[in-house]
Design a protein around this motif. Structure first.
Motif, PDB file in Angstrom:
ATOM      1  N   PHE A  29       4.440  -1.377   2.444  1.00  8.73           N
ATOM      2  CA  PHE A  29       3.594  -0.349   1.660  1.00  8.73           C
ATOM      3  C   PHE A  29       2.379  -0.979   1.255  1.00  8.73           C
ATOM      4  CE2 PHE A  29       7.831   1.218   1.441  1.00  8.73           C
ATOM      5  CZ  PHE A  29       7.466   2.880   1.724  1.00  8.73           C
ATOM      6  N   LEU A  30       1.452  -1.081   2.471  1.00 11.59           N
ATOM      7  CA  LEU A  30       0.106  -1.839   1.916  1.00 11.59           C
ATOM      8  C   LEU A  30      -0.863  -0.928   1.321  1.00 11.59           C
ATOM      9  CD1 LEU A  30      -0.523  -4.858   2.545  1.00 11.59           C
ATOM     10  CD2 LEU A  30      -1.465  -4.105   4.766  1.00 11.59           C
ATOM     11  N   THR A  31      -0.434  -0.581   0.227  1.00 19.19           N
ATOM     12  CA  THR A  31      -1.362   0.190  -0.713  1.00 19.19           C
ATOM     13  C   THR A  31      -1.491  -0.217  -2.203  1.00 19.19           C
ATOM     14  OG1 THR A  31      -1.559   2.633  -1.443  1.00 19.19           O
ATOM     15  CG2 THR A  31       0.661   1.721  -1.428  1.00 19.19           C
ATOM     16  N   GLN A  32      -2.655  -0.415  -2.752  1.00 24.96           N
ATOM     17  CA  GLN A  32      -2.743  -0.583  -3.916  1.00 24.96           C
ATOM     18  C   GLN A  32      -2.292   0.502  -5.013  1.00 24.96           C
ATOM     19  OE1 GLN A  32      -5.025   0.886  -5.769  1.00 24.96           O
ATOM     20  NE2 GLN A  32      -6.279   1.800  -4.131  1.00 24.96           N
ATOM     21  N   GLY A  33      -2.403   1.605  -4.702  1.00 24.89           N
ATOM     22  CA  GLY A  33      -2.209   2.681  -5.682  1.00 24.89           C
ATOM     23  C   GLY A  33      -1.302   3.729  -5.048  1.00 24.89           C
ATOM     24  N   PHE A  34      -1.094   4.735  -5.944  1.00 21.13           N
ATOM     25  CA  PHE A  34      -0.020   5.978  -5.699  1.00 21.13           C
ATOM     26  C   PHE A  34      -0.369   7.148  -6.167  1.00 21.13           C
ATOM     27  CE2 PHE A  34       1.772   1.953  -5.988  1.00 21.13           C
ATOM     28  CZ  PHE A  34       2.812   1.713  -4.800  1.00 21.13           C
ATOM     29  N   VAL A  35      -0.356   8.266  -5.432  1.00 24.15           N
ATOM     30  CA  VAL A  35      -0.769   9.571  -5.809  1.00 24.15           C
ATOM     31  C   VAL A  35       0.018  10.544  -6.629  1.00 24.15           C
ATOM     32  CG1 VAL A  35      -1.653  11.856  -4.684  1.00 24.15           C
ATOM     33  CG2 VAL A  35      -2.300   9.663  -3.557  1.00 24.15           C
ATOM     34  N   TYR A  36      -0.368  10.888  -7.432  1.00 24.62           N
ATOM     35  CA  TYR A  36       0.350  11.764  -8.543  1.00 24.62           C
ATOM     36  C   TYR A  36       0.583  13.395  -7.993  1.00 24.62           C
ATOM     37  CZ  TYR A  36      -0.351   7.292 -10.781  1.00 24.62           C
ATOM     38  OH  TYR A  36      -0.514   5.930 -11.121  1.00 24.62           O
ATOM     39  N   ALA A  57      -0.212  -1.440  -7.516  1.00 29.34           N
ATOM     40  CA  ALA A  57       0.068  -2.775  -6.783  1.00 29.34           C
ATOM     41  C   ALA A  57       0.559  -3.798  -7.631  1.00 29.34           C
ATOM     42  CB  ALA A  57      -0.329  -2.997  -5.558  1.00 29.34           C
ATOM     43  N   ARG A  58      -0.452  -4.143  -8.732  1.00 29.39           N
ATOM     44  CA  ARG A  58      -0.212  -5.206  -9.475  1.00 29.39           C
ATOM     45  C   ARG A  58       0.872  -5.217 -10.544  1.00 29.39           C
ATOM     46  NH1 ARG A  58      -3.300  -5.629 -13.840  1.00 29.39           N
ATOM     47  NH2 ARG A  58      -5.240  -4.460 -12.979  1.00 29.39           N
ATOM     48  N   THR A  63       7.605  -2.264  -1.645  1.00 29.38           N
ATOM     49  CA  THR A  63       7.915  -3.432  -0.665  1.00 29.38           C
ATOM     50  C   THR A  63       8.238  -4.843  -1.326  1.00 29.38           C
ATOM     51  OG1 THR A  63       6.248  -2.692   0.900  1.00 29.38           O
ATOM     52  CG2 THR A  63       7.336  -4.877   1.457  1.00 29.38           C
ATOM     53  N   VAL A  64       7.302  -4.820  -2.539  1.00 30.20           N
ATOM     54  CA  VAL A  64       7.477  -6.076  -3.349  1.00 30.20           C
ATOM     55  C   VAL A  64       8.977  -5.866  -4.392  1.00 30.20           C
ATOM     56  CG1 VAL A  64       6.552  -7.342  -5.526  1.00 30.20           C
ATOM     57  CG2 VAL A  64       5.175  -6.350  -3.607  1.00 30.20           C
ATOM     58  N   LYS A  65       9.428  -4.611  -4.516  1.00 28.41           N
ATOM     59  CA  LYS A  65      10.465  -4.289  -5.280  1.00 28.41           C
ATOM     60  C   LYS A  65      11.809  -4.254  -4.317  1.00 28.41           C
ATOM     61  CE  LYS A  65      12.348  -2.334  -8.905  1.00 28.41           C
ATOM     62  NZ  LYS A  65      12.145  -2.808 -10.454  1.00 28.41           N
ATOM     63  N   MET A  66      11.544  -4.201  -2.931  1.00 28.88           N
ATOM     64  CA  MET A  66      12.586  -4.470  -2.251  1.00 28.88           C
ATOM     65  C   MET A  66      12.937  -6.100  -2.240  1.00 28.88           C
ATOM     66  SD  MET A  66      12.549  -2.220   1.301  1.00 28.88           S
ATOM     67  CE  MET A  66      10.656  -1.700   1.613  1.00 28.88           C
ATOM     68  N   PRO A 245       2.153  -6.844  -0.926  1.00 28.69           N
ATOM     69  CA  PRO A 245       2.953  -6.222  -0.234  1.00 28.69           C
ATOM     70  C   PRO A 245       3.127  -6.881   1.148  1.00 28.69           C
ATOM     71  CG  PRO A 245       1.568  -4.724  -1.282  1.00 28.69           C
ATOM     72  CD  PRO A 245       1.081  -5.811  -1.517  1.00 28.69           C
ATOM     73  N   PHE A 246       2.169  -7.298   1.664  1.00 32.99           N
ATOM     74  CA  PHE A 246       2.299  -8.168   2.895  1.00 32.99           C
ATOM     75  C   PHE A 246       3.204  -9.245   2.625  1.00 32.99           C
ATOM     76  CE2 PHE A 246       0.957 -10.571   6.666  1.00 32.99           C
ATOM     77  CZ  PHE A 246       1.369  -9.662   7.531  1.00 32.99           C
TER      78      PHE A 246
END
Ligand code: PLP
Length: 394
Positions: A29-36, A57-58, A63-66, A245-246
Motif C-alpha cells: 500500500f504505497l500511499t501516504q494517506g487514506f480517503v474518508y 502513513a507516518r 503493509t507496515v501493520k502486516m 510501506p515498500f
C-alpha cells in the motif's frame, strides 16, 4: 492466526490483511494517506481509529501493520512498531520512555551508533547513563539503583560475541522496577527467546536477518501493547521515524524465509568455526556455538544455537588481517551482517575506528580481529576460501 501455530507457519501467514481482490502475496500500500467517506467519518477517525482504519502513513499503513503483526507473532510479543532503521528503533524505544533526570544502565560493548545514542545524545538531555561490563553480573547489580528506569544491552556483543545472561540481568532490573530493553540483532528473531527470559522490550535492526538480502534499512520495537501504543507510537509518529510501506513489504517477504536462511547460516557458521578453530594462523576463533566459547552453556540455554556471526583473531595484527581479507574470493568486505552473502569486517579500522585505543583493548577489538557474517553460500566453499586466504597470511 491461531496461537497454536508454530514459528514456520506464523512466518508465512501471521498478520496477513487481504484487500477486496484476495491477493495471495501481500499488497504494497504505497500511499501516504487514506480517503474518508465523509467529513464526519474523518472526524471520527481522528477521535479513535479501528484496527483496519488508517490516517497517515507516518502513523500506520496496512503493509507496515502486516509486518508489525507478523514479527510480533514470531517473537511472542503483544505488539510491535516498525521503524525506518534499526537506529530509529533503538533511539525511539529509549527516547520515548525516558526524561531528564532518569537513570539508565547499559553494557559498554555496543554497536557504535547505540553507544552514541546512550553516551552522547541521552546524556545531553539530562539522562544519566552508567556503563558496565555486560557479562559481569556484579557490575549490573552495583549499577542498578532504585531510580534506574531502564537497562539496555545487546544480548550478543559485537564484534567479540560475548553473551549477556538475559534472565539474570532481567531479575536484577525488575527487582528495582527498571525495564529491560534488548537490542537482539545478533541473536536473531529465529533464536530469540528474550521475552521468555524476562525482556520487556526487544529491538531489531530489520536491515540484518529480517531482510537478509541486503536491500533495505528497517527496524522494529517489540513489547507490551501498552508500551508500544502508549509510549512508543506517540513518539515515533510525531518524530517521523516510521517504516515506509515498500520497506515493510520487503521485510514481510524476508520473514517468510528467515527461519530457513538463519538456520542454514548458523549451521554453516558452526561448521566453519569448527574447521578454523586451532588453525596455526589464528590466535582465537570466537563463535558462541563452539564448546570452547567461555559462555557455551549459557548460549545453549538462552538461544539453542550460536547465531550467524563468528570472529577470528588473526595472528600478526592488522597486516595479517588485511592480507586475509584481500585474499578471499567469496566473502565480500563490507559492514552489514545477516546477509545471504558472506560479509567480512575489520572492526578496528571500520565500525569501531572511532573508539580510543584503550576502549578497543578493553572490548577485545584487537588489530587482528575479523568479523565474519556467514551467508548462504556452500559451506565447503566458504571453508576452503578461508583456508586459502589464511595461507596467504603466512
Ligand atoms: C546494525 C545494527 C544496528 C543499527 O541498525 P540499522 O538498521 O543500521 O540502523 C543496531 N544494533 C545492532 C546490534 C546492529 O547490528
Amino acid at each position: 492466526m491461531s496461537d497454536t501455530w508454530k514459528q514456520g507457519t506464523k512466518a508465512v501467514h501471521a498478520g496477513t490483511r487481504r484487500s477486496q481482490y484476495g491477493e495471495v502475496s501481500e499488497a504494497i500500500f504505497l500511499t501516504q494517506g487514506f480517503v474518508y467517506d465523509s467529513a464526519e467519518h474523518a472526524e471520527q477517525r481522528f477521535i479513535s481509529s479501528g484496527d483496519d482504519e488508517f490516517i497517515y502513513a507516518r502513523y500506520g499503513n496496512p503493509t507496515v501493520k502486516m509486518f508489525e503483526e507478523r514479527i510480533a507473532a514470531l517473537e511472542g510479543a503483544e505488539d510491535a512498531f516498525a521503524t525506518a532503521s534499526g537506529m530509529a528503533a533503538v533511539s525511539g524505544a529509549l527516547t520515548s520512555m525516558l526524561k531528564a533526570g532518569d537513570h539508565v544502565v547499559s553494557s559498554r560493548a555496543l554497536f557504535g551508533s547505540c553507544l552514541y545514542v546512550l553516551e552522547d545524545i541521552l546524556t545531553r538531555f539530562g539522562v544519566e547513563v552508567t556503563f558496565v561490563d555486560g557479562t559481569d553480573l556484579a557490575q549490573w547489580e552495583a549499577a542498578i539503583r532504585d531510580d534506574t528506569k531502564a537497562v539496555f544491552f545487546e544480548s550478543i556483543s559485537n564484534p567479540t560475541l560475548e553473551v549477556i545472561d538475559i534472565k539474570s540481568v532481567a531479575a536484577l532490573a525488575h527487582a528495582r522496577g527498571a525495564l529491560v530493553l534488548i537490542d537482539n540483532v545478533f541473536a536473531t528473531p529465529v533464536f530469540s527467546r528474550a521475552f521468555e527470559q524476562g525482556a520487556d522490550v526487544v529491538i531489531y535492526s530489520a536491515t540484518k536477518h529480517i531482510d537478509g538480502q541486503g536491500r533495505a534499512l528497517g527496524g522494529v520495537i517489540l513489547g507490551s501493547r501498552d508500551f508500544i501504543r502508549k509510549t512508543v507510537e506517540p513518539y515515533m509518529k510525531h518524530t517521523g521515524g516510521s517504516m515506509s510501506p515498500f520497506t515493510a513489504w520487503i521485510m514481510l517477504k524476508g520473514l517468510e524465509t528467515m527461519g530457513l536462511r538463519v538456520r542454514a547460516q548458523a549451521a554453516s557458521a558452526l561448521a566453519i568455526a569448527k574447521a578454523l578453530h586451532g588453525h596455526k594462523a589464528i590466535a582465537q576463533t570466537i563463535y558462541p556455538g563452539l564448546e570452547s566459547h567461555p559462555q557455551a552453556e549459557l548460549v545453549q540455554k538462552q538461544m539453542g544455537a550460536g547465531g550467524t556471526v563468528l570472529s577470528l583473531d588473526i595472528k600478526g595484527g592488522k597486516d595479517a588481517a588485511f592480507k586475509f581479507l584481500n585474499a578471499l574470493q567469496i566473502g565480500v568486505i563490507s559492514n552489514n551482517l545477516g546477509d545471504a552473502k558472506t560479509i567480512l569486517t575489520h572492526p578496528a579500522t571500520t565500525t569501531h575506528q572511532r573508539l580510543p585505543d584503550d576502549q578497543k583493548a578493553s572490548l577485545g577489538i584487537t588489530a587482528g580481529l575479523v568479523r565474519i557474517s556467514i551467508g548462504l553460500e556452500d559451506e565447503t566453499d566458504l571453508i576452503n576460501d578461508c583456508l586459502q586466504a589464511l595461507e596467504a597470511v603466512n
